[in-house]
Design an enzyme around this catalytic site. Structure first.
Site, short mmCIF file in Angstrom:
data_model
loop_
_atom_site.label_atom_id
_atom_site.label_comp_id
_atom_site.label_asym_id
_atom_site.label_seq_id
_atom_site.Cartn_x
_atom_site.Cartn_y
_atom_site.Cartn_z
N ARG A 80 0.84 -1.20 0.00
CA ARG A 80 0.00 0.00 0.00
C ARG A 80 0.87 1.25 0.00
NH1 ARG A 80 -1.81 0.88 4.32
NH2 ARG A 80 -1.15 -0.94 5.51
N TYR A 208 -1.69 -3.58 -6.67
CA TYR A 208 -1.40 -4.35 -5.47
C TYR A 208 -2.42 -4.20 -4.35
CZ TYR A 208 1.51 -7.18 -2.52
OH TYR A 208 1.99 -8.22 -1.76
N LYS A 217 -9.71 -2.35 1.69
CA LYS A 217 -9.45 -1.19 2.54
C LYS A 217 -10.22 0.05 2.08
CE LYS A 217 -7.14 -3.85 4.96
NZ LYS A 217 -5.84 -3.98 5.57
N HIS A 237 -10.54 -2.32 11.45
CA HIS A 237 -9.45 -3.18 10.97
C HIS A 237 -9.23 -4.28 12.01
CE1 HIS A 237 -4.97 -3.31 9.46
NE2 HIS A 237 -5.72 -4.16 8.79
N SER A 259 -1.32 -3.44 10.37
CA SER A 259 -0.98 -4.31 9.26
C SER A 259 0.25 -5.16 9.58
CB SER A 259 -0.71 -3.47 8.02
OG SER A 259 -1.86 -2.71 7.73
N CYS A 261 0.69 -7.41 11.84
CA CYS A 261 0.97 -7.53 13.27
C CYS A 261 0.20 -8.68 13.92
CB CYS A 261 0.69 -6.23 13.99
SG CYS A 261 1.91 -4.96 13.59
N ASP A 286 -9.37 -9.72 8.95
CA ASP A 286 -8.83 -8.38 8.65
C ASP A 286 -9.81 -7.24 8.92
OD1 ASP A 286 -6.50 -6.93 7.66
OD2 ASP A 286 -7.69 -6.46 5.88
N ARG A 375 2.01 -12.20 -0.36
CA ARG A 375 0.67 -12.49 0.16
C ARG A 375 0.07 -13.72 -0.48
NH1 ARG A 375 -1.66 -8.81 4.21
NH2 ARG A 375 0.01 -7.28 4.43
#
Ligand code: GTP
Ligand code: SPV
Ligand code: MN
Length: 592
Positions: A80, A208, A217, A237, A259, A261, A286, A375
Site C-alpha cells: 500500500r 497491489y 481497505k 481493521h 498491518s 501484526c 482483517d 501475500r
C-alpha cells in the site's frame, strides 16, 4: 463496441445507475471490450487460465500445490502507498490531520486525465460485489471496474461477487463506485482517491492489494467507516475469532492490530496441546463491521469472503491451519520458487529457493527470497477452522475487543481497560512498529490508533467521539484489552512465544468476561497477576512472565506524555472524555 461477456442478467433487471456508470467509464477509458463478472467458479478458472496463457500467472507444482498460482507484481508495486492515498471531502477538517486531503474537484480533474484512454488495448472488467452475506441487512454493495484480470480474480475470491450482488444492487439502487486502472504501474502516476460524500473511489497506477482490490481497505474501511458513523455502527481493521472453552462456552473476540501484526494468525490460531479442550473458529482475519444489537451487545460480521494474508512466517509450527489452507486453490503474490516450482518464503523450514520474488536467481545479497509483503489470496472456506457462523446475517456477539501493537518495549503482554471510555483512549493511544505492508521505513514506532491510521475515512477526533457514542448505546459492552506479543529482551529476542500460545492470554480475557478472573490495578489499566495466566506446558521462566507483565512507570509517563501531545493535535474536536481518561491514568501512575 463488442461485449466480451453477456450481461449476467436481463437488462431490465439491472440497475440503470450501474449501466450508466459503466458506459461513462467506457467512453472515458476506451477499453477494447467490456466483461461483466458473474462470480461463478467456471469464470474464475477461465480468467486464471487466460492469465496463465498470457504469462501473468505461473502455475505452481500441481502435485504439491494443486490449483495454485504465482503472480509477480511490478517490483515498484509491492505494498500500500499511504503517501498517495487521499480522502477527498469538501471540508479538509472532515478528513482530519490523520489523512492526506485533496479537494474533490481537483482530485476528480486529476484522475480524469489519468483515466482518459487508459484502457485502450485492454479489457474492462465489471465486478459487482457484496461486502458481507448478500442477504444481510448489515452488508453493503459496490461495483469495481478494473483493467486488471489479476485484480478481478482476487476480488472474486475476496468478496461475494457476481450475479447475486448485482441483483441486490438492482433492488437497493445504491452502491460504492470503485474505478481502478493499473495504468503503467508508474509510482509517479499513482493515486488512491476516496470520495466518501459520493461513495466513490478512484485508484490509478497500482495493481497491489489494498491499493487495487477496492472492496477491501478502500470500501470496507475508508468509505464504510464514513457510512458507519452516519448510520451508528463501526467499520474496523479487526479480526473476529470464536473460542470455545472447556466449559463449552463460546466467546467471540474482535481484535485490531496494525498491518502485518498478527490478525490472520490470531484468527486462525491452533490451541497448544497443553491447553486441551479448546476450539477456535475464524470468522474474519482483517475487517469487522460492528453493530449495536437490540440486546445491548455488539454484533460483528466479516464483510470479506477470503483472506489476503502475509505469507512469510507461515509454517507447520507457527500456523498449521494457514499452512494447510494455502496448499490448494491459492493465488500467491511475490513469493520465491523452488527448483520444482513450489512456492517458498522466509520462515519455511523445508525447501530451497531457486528464484526470488522477481524471478531472478536467488542471491541472499539482494535481500529475502520472498518479498516481506508477499501475500496469499484464498477463499475463507478453505480455512479448516472457518466458523460455521461466517454467513450469519446478524453476525456474532462480541465479548471482548482487543487492541494490540508491535512494541519491543513499554506495552505489557496484556492489560484491560477500566471501562469502555478508557478503552477508547487505550485504542487511540496505540503505537506500533511499521511493517512491510506499506511502502516506507520498516520498524519505526508510529501512532496507529485502533490500527486505523491508514484506513479511517474521516477525522480521528470525530471517530473517537463516534466510538464513545456507540459505547454509550451498549448495555452489555464488550470488555476492552490491549496486548503486545512482540516485547523483546535486551538481546532482541521475543519474550513471548506467540502464535498458538496467545490462547493463554485470550483464555484469561474470557475468564474476565465471565466474571471469574481477578486483576490488579497497574495504573495504565488492569493487569492479570502472573499466576492467572495458564502457563502449564509452556517453558517460560517465571521472571520472563513477570517481565512481560511489568509496567515501567518512567517509560509509561513518557508514553502518556507522547500520547497527550499526539491527541492534542486534534484540538477542539478531541472529545473531552479522552483528556479526562488520560488524566486518570497519569494520576494513577504518579501515585503508583
Ligand atoms: P495484515 O493482513 O497486513 O492486516 O496483517 P495481519 O495483522 O493479519 O498479520 P499476520 O497475522 O499476517 O502476521 C504478520 C507477521 O507477523 C507474520 O510474519 C507472522 O508470522 C507474524 N506473527 C503473527 N503472530 C505472531 C505472534 O504471535 N508472535 C510473533 N513473534 N510473530 C507473529
Ligand atoms: C494491510 O496492509 O493491512 C492488509 C494488506 O491487510 S492490504 O490489502 O494490501 O491493505
Ligand atoms: Mn489489514
Amino acid at each position: 463496441m463488442s461485449t466480451a461477456s453477456p450481461l449476467p442478467m436481463p437488462m431490465s433487471q439491472l440497475s440503470r445507475a450501474v449501466t450508466e456508470w459503466v458506459d461513462s467509464v467506457r467512453s472515458l477509458t476506451q477499453p477494447d471490450d467490456v466483461y461483466w463478472c458473474d462470480g461463478s467458479a467456471s469464470e474464475r478458472h477461465r480468467l486464471i487460465a487466460e492469465l496463465v496463457r498470457n504469462g501473468q500467472l505461473l502455475r505452481l507444482n500441481p502435485e504439491q500445490f494443486p490449483d495454485c498460482h504465482l503472480y509477480r507484481s511490478h517490483p515498484g508495486d509491492v505494498a500500500r502507498v499511504e503517501h498517495l492515498t487521499y480522502i477527498c471531502t469538501r471540508s479538509q477538517a472532515d478528513a482530519g490531520p490523520n489523512n492526506n486531503w485533496m479537494d474533490p474537484q481537483t482530485a476528480h480533474a486529476k484522475m480524469r486525465e489519468l483515466f482518459r484512454g487508459a484502457m485502450r488495448g485492454r479489457r474492462l472488467y465489471v465486478i459487482p460485489y457484496c461486502m458481507g452475506p448478500v442477504d444481510s441487512p448489515l452488508a453493503r454493495c459496490g461495483v469495481e471496474i478494473t483493467d486488471s484480470a489479476y485484480v478481478a480474480v482476487n476480488m472474486l475470491i475476496m468478496t461475494r461477487a457476481g450475479r447475486d450482488a448485482l441483483e441486490r444492487i438492482g433492488h437497493e439502487g445504491t452502491f460504492v463506485r470503485g474505478l481502478h486502472s493499473v495504468g503503467e504501474f508508474d509510482p509517479d502516476r499513482r493515486f488512491i482517491m476516496h470520495f466518501p460524500e459520493e461513495l466513490s473511489i478512484e485508484s490509478f497506477g497500482s495493481g497491489y492489494g489494498g491499493n487495487a482490490l477496492l472492496g477491501k481497505k478502500c470500501h470496507a474501511l475508508r468509505i464504510a467507516s464514513w457510512q458507519a458513523r452516519a448510520e451508528g455502527w463501526l467499520a474496523e481493521h479487526m479480526l473476529i475469532v470464536g473460542l470455545r472453552n472447556r466449559r463449552g462456552e463460546t466467546h467471540y473476540i474482535a481484535a485490531a492490530f496494525p498491518s502485518a501484526c498478527g490478525k490472520t494468525n490470531l484468527a486462525m490460531l491452533i490451541p497448544p496441546a497443553s491447553l486441551p479442550g479448546w476450539e477456535v473458529f475464524t470468522v474474519g482475519d482483517d475487517i469487522a463491521w460492528l453493530h449495536p444489537g437490540a440486546d445491548g451487545r455488539l454484533w460483528a460480521i466479516n464483510p470479506e469472503a477470503g483472506y489476503f494474508g502475509v505469507v512469510p512466517g507461515t509454517n507447520r509450527q507457527t500456523n498449521r491451519n494457514a499452512y494447510e489452507m494455502i496448499r490448494r486453490e491459492t493465488l500467491f503474490t511475490n513469493v520465491a520458487l523452488t527448483a520444482d516450482n513450489q512456492p517458498w518464503w522466509e520462515g519455511l523450514p523445508e525447501g530451497v529457493p531457486l528464484t526470488d520474488w522477481q524471478g531472478r536467481p536467488y542471491d541472499p545479497a539482494r535481500g529475502p527470497a520472498a518479498h516481506p509483503n508477499s501475500r496469499f489470496t484464498v477463499a475463507a472456506r478453505r480455512n479448516p477452522a472457518c466458523s460455521p457462523h461466517v454467513n450469519d446475517l446478524r453476525g456474532v456477539p462480541i465479548s471482548a475487543i482487543v487492541f494490540g501493537g508491535r512494541r519491543r518495549e513499554v506495552a505489557p503482554l496484556v492489560y484491560e481497560a477500566r471501562d469502555w471510555r478508557h478503552g477508547v483512549l487505550v485504542g487511540a493511544s496505540m503505537a506500533s512498529e511499521t511493517t512491510a505492508a506499506a511502502v516506507g521505513q520498516v520498524g519505526v514506532v508510529r501512532r496507529d490508533p485502533m490500527a486505523m491510521q491508514p484506513f479511517c475515512g474521516y477525522n480521528f477526533a470525530d471517530y473517537w467521539r463516534h466510538w464513545l457514542e456507540v459505547g454509550a448505546r451498549l448495555s452489555r459492552p464488550p470488555r476492552i484489552f490491549h496486548v503486545n506479543w512482540f516485547r523483546r529482551n535486551s538481546q532482541g529476542r521475543f519474550l513471548w512465544p506467540g502464535y498458538g500460545e496467545n490462547l493463554r492470554v485470550l483464555a484469561w480475557m474470557i475468564e474476565r468476561c465471565a466474571g471469574r478472573a481477578g486483576v490488579r490495578d497497574g495504573g495504565i489499566g488492569l493487569l492479570p497477576r502472573p499466576e492467572e495466566i495458564d502457563t502449564r506446558g509452556l517453558s517460560l521462566e517465571p521472571e520472563t512472565l513477570r517481565a512481560l507483565l511489568s509496567v515501567d512507570s518512567q517509560l509509561w509517563r513518557r508514553e502518556l506524555d507522547e500520547t497527550r501531545a499526539y491527541l492534542e493535535q486534534y484540538g477542539e474536536r478531541l472529545p473531552g472524555e479522552m483528556r479526562v481518561e488520560l488524566g486518570k491514568s497519569a494520576a494513577a501512575l504518579a501515585g503508583g
